[in-house]
Design a protein around this motif. Structure first.
Motif, PDB file in Angstrom:
ATOM      1  N   THR A 184       0.831  -1.206   0.000  1.00 34.37           N
ATOM      2  CA  THR A 184       0.000   0.000   0.000  1.00 34.37           C
ATOM      3  C   THR A 184       0.866   1.258   0.000  1.00 34.37           C
ATOM      4  O   THR A 184       0.598   2.210  -0.747  1.00 34.37           O
ATOM      5  CB  THR A 184      -0.918   0.016   1.235  1.00 34.37           C
ATOM      6  OG1 THR A 184      -1.842  -1.074   1.146  1.00 34.37           O
ATOM      7  CG2 THR A 184      -1.696   1.320   1.327  1.00 34.37           C
ATOM      8  N   THR A 198      -6.601  -1.763  -3.843  1.00 31.96           N
ATOM      9  CA  THR A 198      -7.967  -1.578  -3.335  1.00 31.96           C
ATOM     10  C   THR A 198      -8.707  -2.899  -3.247  1.00 31.96           C
ATOM     11  O   THR A 198      -9.298  -3.231  -2.207  1.00 31.96           O
ATOM     12  CB  THR A 198      -8.732  -0.593  -4.238  1.00 31.96           C
ATOM     13  OG1 THR A 198      -8.102   0.685  -4.185  1.00 31.96           O
ATOM     14  CG2 THR A 198     -10.181  -0.459  -3.787  1.00 31.96           C
ATOM     15  N   TYR A 231      -7.036  -5.403  -0.685  1.00 27.55           N
ATOM     16  CA  TYR A 231      -7.238  -5.031   0.714  1.00 27.55           C
ATOM     17  C   TYR A 231      -8.663  -5.340   1.185  1.00 27.55           C
ATOM     18  O   TYR A 231      -8.860  -6.029   2.187  1.00 27.55           O
ATOM     19  CB  TYR A 231      -6.943  -3.547   0.909  1.00 27.55           C
ATOM     20  CG  TYR A 231      -7.098  -3.083   2.346  1.00 27.55           C
ATOM     21  CD1 TYR A 231      -6.128  -3.377   3.296  1.00 27.55           C
ATOM     22  CD2 TYR A 231      -8.219  -2.358   2.754  1.00 27.55           C
ATOM     23  CE1 TYR A 231      -6.257  -2.964   4.609  1.00 27.55           C
ATOM     24  CE2 TYR A 231      -8.362  -1.935   4.060  1.00 27.55           C
ATOM     25  CZ  TYR A 231      -7.387  -2.244   4.992  1.00 27.55           C
ATOM     26  OH  TYR A 231      -7.531  -1.840   6.298  1.00 27.55           O
ATOM     27  N   HIS A 262      -6.749   2.943   0.718  1.00 24.63           N
ATOM     28  CA  HIS A 262      -7.223   1.741   0.037  1.00 24.63           C
ATOM     29  C   HIS A 262      -8.488   1.961  -0.791  1.00 24.63           C
ATOM     30  O   HIS A 262      -9.093   0.991  -1.237  1.00 24.63           O
ATOM     31  CB  HIS A 262      -7.488   0.627   1.064  1.00 24.63           C
ATOM     32  CG  HIS A 262      -6.308   0.331   1.929  1.00 24.63           C
ATOM     33  ND1 HIS A 262      -6.233   0.717   3.260  1.00 24.63           N
ATOM     34  CD2 HIS A 262      -5.126  -0.290   1.658  1.00 24.63           C
ATOM     35  CE1 HIS A 262      -5.075   0.324   3.774  1.00 24.63           C
ATOM     36  NE2 HIS A 262      -4.389  -0.283   2.828  1.00 24.63           N
TER      37      HIS A 262
END
Length: 263
Positions: free
Chosen positions: A71, A124, A127, A151
């Motif tokens: 991330t 995105t 997660y 995210h």
């Protein structure tokens, strides 16, 4: 369509193989007429820098562990991508003619663009679809607003970059985001065998990527790589639709149609 050995080489390596035939002009403008890319790239850079500083300030572990996570790699790439995008837009008058190939900073921006957009989409989905539903989940973002910024909004700002830009996205550049993912995977392997721990003392960075369980981890990584390739295909598809709409709208055909199959 028959591929030459040259095209196959560019596909396998991810090299920008047709830059000598590429014009710099599409990289310096918007698909929306005379709108400058600075109108969205500057806010994206400001947002990314703000979130980067914010997430570092409220990181749940030691500062030196901040870049353990994909991330945060993705966020750093948004900073780099938007910075180079701004530089390309500002320096448009000094760009080299296409006869001599694209300048190095345009090539760098294009590679960062090719990597950052599908990786943001992957972060995105990975997660919210995998980490948040994992039985061994940990609290990666104690601040719920920051959680969404890292995210969710990351993909939104890169979608703006994708929709508003005018330069092409190519299927044959799929190896570029995969190389990024491969570099992160190699980093995670080295970190594990070096005895590295996460901020909570676990012998992994992500619970679903645990190298003490190599079979399970390889399945996750293989599926992730396939999904990342799919995100690149989605990126190319959106760019192709964007360029088709721009070409149809522009009666003077000044837009550049996205040829996804060009190396």
């Amino acid at each position: 369509m028959q591929w030459s050995w040259r095209q196959a080489f560019f596909c396998i390596t991810g090299i920008l193989g047709s830059e000598k035939n590429e014009s710099c002009e599409p990289f310096t403008r918007s698909c929306c007429g005379r709108v400058s890319p600075l109108y969205w790239r500057v806010p994206i850079l400001v947002w990314a820098l703000f979130v980067l500083i914010w997430s570092m300030s409220f990181f749940w572990g030691p500062t030196q562990m901040f870049f353990l996570y994909m991330t945060h790699w993705g966020l750093a790439f948004i900073v780099l991508e938007s910075s180079f995008g701004i530089f390309v837009a500002i320096g448009r008058r000094g760009l080299t003619d296409a006869t001599f190939g694209l300048p190095w900073y345009v090539k760098t921006y294009w590679i960062l663009y090719n990597i950052t957009i599908p990786v943001s989409f992957l972060i995105t989905v990975f997660y919210w679809g995998i980490l948040k539903t994992s039985a061994n989940t940990v609290n990666f973002a104690p601040n719920p607003v920051l959680d969404i910024m890292l995210h969710g909004v990351n993909s939104a700002v890169m979608l703006v970059e994708l929709i508003c830009s005018a330069h092409p996205s190519r299927l044959m550049h799929v190896m570029q985001p995969l190389y990024f993912a491969g570099a992160y995977m190699l980093f995670s392997v080295i970190y594990f065998f070096a005895g590295g721990l996460d901020p909570w003392g676990n012998p992994f960075i992500y619970p679903v990527v645990d190298w003490s369980k190599p079979e399970q981890t390889m399945v996750v990584i293989t599926l992730t790589a396939l999904f990342l390739a799919l995100m690149h295909v989605l990126t190319v598809g959106i760019a192709t639709v964007r360029d088709a709409i721009a070409k149809r709208r522009d009666s003077l055909t000044t837009g550049v149609y996205n040829d996804a199959f060009t190396p």
